[in-house]
Design a protein around this motif. Sequence first.
Motif, short mmCIF file in Angstrom:
data_model
loop_
_atom_site.label_atom_id
_atom_site.label_comp_id
_atom_site.label_asym_id
_atom_site.label_seq_id
_atom_site.Cartn_x
_atom_site.Cartn_y
_atom_site.Cartn_z
N UNK A 41 0.83 -1.20 0.00
CA UNK A 41 0.00 0.00 0.00
C UNK A 41 0.86 1.26 0.00
N UNK A 42 1.95 1.23 0.75
CA UNK A 42 2.87 2.36 0.75
C UNK A 42 3.56 2.50 -0.61
N UNK A 43 3.99 1.38 -1.18
CA UNK A 43 4.68 1.40 -2.47
C UNK A 43 3.77 1.97 -3.55
N UNK A 44 2.51 1.60 -3.51
CA UNK A 44 1.56 2.11 -4.50
C UNK A 44 1.43 3.63 -4.41
N UNK A 71 7.73 11.81 2.00
CA UNK A 71 7.01 11.60 3.26
C UNK A 71 6.49 10.15 3.34
N UNK A 72 6.00 9.64 2.21
CA UNK A 72 5.49 8.26 2.20
C UNK A 72 6.63 7.26 2.40
N UNK A 73 7.79 7.52 1.79
CA UNK A 73 8.96 6.65 2.01
C UNK A 73 9.35 6.66 3.49
N UNK A 86 14.63 4.24 4.45
CA UNK A 86 15.08 5.53 4.95
C UNK A 86 15.97 6.22 3.91
N UNK A 87 16.84 5.46 3.27
CA UNK A 87 17.71 6.03 2.24
C UNK A 87 16.90 6.54 1.05
N UNK A 88 15.86 5.81 0.70
CA UNK A 88 15.02 6.26 -0.41
C UNK A 88 14.31 7.56 -0.06
#
Length: 571
Positions: A41-44, A71-73, A86-88
């Motif tokens: 869901x986060x990736x989407x 913010x989503x990452x 975190x790096x992304x």
Amino acid sequence: MLGLVFPGAVLADQAETDYQKARGSYSSLQDSARKKLYRENWVQVIDGFLAVARSHPGHRRAPDALYLAGKACQGLYEISRSRGDALRAVETYDRVADEYPRDSLADDALLLAGELLESALQDPVQAYLRYQRAAEQFSGGDMASLAKKNRERLAGHAPARPASPPPAAPAPAKAKAQPGSAGQVSLNGLRFWSNPGYTRVVVEMSGSADYTANFLPGDPKNGTPPRIYVDLQGVASSSAIQDMTSVDDGLLRQIRAGRPDQGTVRIVLDLFSISDYKVFPLADPYRLVIDVAGERGTTLSAKEPELRSLPPGAGDGIAGILDKAPDSKPPKVAIPSTEGGHQQLRRIVVDAGHGGKDPGAVGPSGVLEKDVTLAMARSLARKLESEFGCEVILTRNRDVFLPLEERTAIANKVGADLFISIHANAARNRDAYGVETYYLNFSKNDKAAAVAARENGTSLKEVGDLELILFDLMANAKINESSRLAAEIQKSLVDRLSRHYSHVRDLGVRQGPFYVLLGATMPSVLVETAFISNHREESRLTDSKYHENTSDAIVTGVRNYATALKMIASQ
């Protein structure tokens, strides 16, 4: 015609539409404690925002989209605790400042990147450079004052010759063997799932390593907490594992890593309380699992599960996304017990076997196990929710890879009452067919061991090695309850499927050492719904009616099991 005359206006409208769609998905995710549990869901959401920035780089919404992608990452990192997430986030925040330096969000993005580098990634030098850039390049921005304070606080970490612009965040790196240690095992990462009653820590390695586990009781007089430490022999230290990771969730204070001597890496778990712990290795890929149970009174059976990985960050609604449990408890259905009692069945975790880069078994016509298990898991989840009014959580809801140890950890973390893993069987003999249900125990025959090896993705020898450590792990494995659940599900499957299909063979209830069931704190089973390697049963596995019948049968088995054990609650 308008599109031909005013193409720019049409593109602008499309950019706004795409942005609002991505933002709507983000808001929907933020409003659902349950949706936040799933990486996909986060990736989407992240992919949606990045698509806006990529397709409409000149639109006013492009920097907004990039910022919200960051913010989503960051929100995903707060759940996964994955260094890569975190790096992304840092990389995406950097893009806002690099690509849109005139936008009002540029200094905000640099400040957030600096905070992540400082707290999550333990890189004060890179954090200093982000604060410095925000303070100097965006001195008129609303974040300049805070950036200056943070820069002053980290002044001792300022590089002698600061790069301009500051270098990008370092990519996740595997540990390099030290000089003279060719072929040495390296640490590749660390993951954990934690709440006040249960913690699972997974240490990922490039190969097998000898280890020793020890427990040290706390000393209240000196303020020393109880702790578990695991020494890994002949392992190279690595930047992939931080020196210290704060958790502070009520059971686990923090995770520390260090090197007590040249040939040893030590992983330390500082605890608030402990009632028991287990340490065991898994293979392909190699990792070491540390399971910790809290003292009585802090377990999930005594309170609602805390769906969070870290304490919330100050002033950041994203950082605290898992600070609260769901606003409302799932409804309960009153179902009479044959023995005159009622108990609770509040939460079930359904696991769709395999997924992503792991296709599972492949049928003669090319049907993939990962696809049919997902379809059946979705069907089963709907029916369980409808039948019992309980909460049902899928370990995966789309085609993504999920390590086997993570599936049981999800069930343990949310305090599930049952764990059901859905699979499709396979055999070299294409004539083999039938239904069987497994629970965790020692395999009693070669066929059961072969199934366990296939589902674990290991060799038969490694299955044998796993059975050696099961002696130390079975005390809390709910063997008797799992055996009863497996028996009820198997009986119901054979009864129902035999009424609708010919050639349904009852292969019975079996036991075996399955990774996906290892460490479960609730009754758990693995259901082999049919043989995908058999032409006839491969065809059935692609039929939605077979999915429905299989799901109905499992629901009946769960009902019979729950009723017999007085597990279903009245309202």
